[in-house]
Design a protein around this motif. Sequence first.
Motif, PDB file in Angstrom:
ATOM      1  N   GLU A 206       0.809  -1.213   0.000  1.00 57.13           N
ATOM      2  CA  GLU A 206       0.000   0.000   0.000  1.00 57.13           C
ATOM      3  C   GLU A 206       0.848   1.272   0.000  1.00 57.13           C
TER       4      GLU A 206
ATOM      5  N   TRP B  88       1.061   3.518  -3.337  1.00 56.59           N
ATOM      6  CA  TRP B  88       0.427   4.832  -3.470  1.00 56.59           C
ATOM      7  C   TRP B  88       1.425   5.969  -3.307  1.00 56.59           C
TER       8      TRP B  88
ATOM      9  N   ARG C 204      -2.929  10.203   0.327  1.00 56.12           N
ATOM     10  CA  ARG C 204      -3.999  10.612  -0.580  1.00 56.12           C
ATOM     11  C   ARG C 204      -5.040  11.457   0.155  1.00 56.12           C
TER      12      ARG C 204
ATOM     13  N   ASP D 152      -7.212   9.583   2.603  1.00 54.35           N
ATOM     14  CA  ASP D 152      -6.551   8.783   3.631  1.00 54.35           C
ATOM     15  C   ASP D 152      -6.882   9.332   5.021  1.00 54.35           C
TER      16      ASP D 152
ATOM     17  N   TRP E 185       2.759   9.138 -10.336  1.00 53.66           N
ATOM     18  CA  TRP E 185       1.506   9.717  -9.858  1.00 53.66           C
ATOM     19  C   TRP E 185       1.386  11.194 -10.233  1.00 53.66           C
TER      20      TRP E 185
END
Length: 326
Positions: A43, A47, A51, A54, A165
């Motif tokens: 995780e 990621w 985020r 989150d 990202w």
Amino acid sequence: MLFGLNNNQTATFFQTACINVMRVIKNILLVPATGYIFVYFSEHLFWARIRPDDSLKSWVSAWIAYSLMAFVFLVLVAQFKIKTIWPLFLAGAVFGWLGEGIVVQTAYEALPLSISFTGLAWHALITIWIGWYAIQKSLLAPASSPTLKLVAAIGACSALWAINWWLEPDGGVASITAYAKFSFVTTILVIISYWLANWGASAPFQPKRWVTILVSAIFILYFAFVTVPAAPISILVLPVLLGLVYFGLRKNPEKEGEGSLLDQFGNRIPAWKFLFLFTLPVVNIACYALALTLNLQWHTNWILYLITTPLGFILFFASLVKANRT
């Protein structure tokens, strides 16, 4: 005397009771410690940032889910007496498909490629082979250089992955400060988890039968009432995949004899060696800062997809073949 026992018998009784209690405590702690190692690699590194949605609650929920999957994984390693990387990859595949094929249903979104990415290509390959196996193996090595080289490579590669990202619609560019906080906090937690896992593995992993049945029932019920309604094809795909894993592992206990990787990883690792793991966030943050300074616009996710997706399939079938060799 206690219950008609003499002094020696009483001492033996208490000693045995203490050993059993300590084994249970170690078994209990081994599961969430392994669960967080899985959270970190599956995780946090995936990621690569905090985020917008989150929260502490979502992180704890993920940790609980991964701890349940870690329990199943540890049972497989112990029961099938897994000692080498090929049957380990098969156990990692089960972990990956529990996550991607039951908890969430991404394993069915783009068949057949979604069978590999991310269940095999990330969870089994990166989380299990690298995060769980290679790092613990390096920490047990007499020299410190294997750990330093490995975690430095992980730090550099994870930074290159993180910049993908920047180009995603749901992504965003984290500042160096925010990225550094995220990297250091999650790494401190995983270092503690490695230490607890090493301590917990020093006792034989022998969970009660009812616990194994309970955890299995949780996944079966979730699969029946959540996964199948959301992705009906899962009722055909997942049993076949898990059946292939069982085919690969069924003869492993006869070949390997007693013990498993858990016994090896239970050998004491000096506390100071865990400090080498801080090399990971240092290299990670430095590479991220350099990429941000250079304003790199690289689709590193596609490079990873193109390499690891076919590699996941190759390693899975290679593991089936190698695990069945006498």
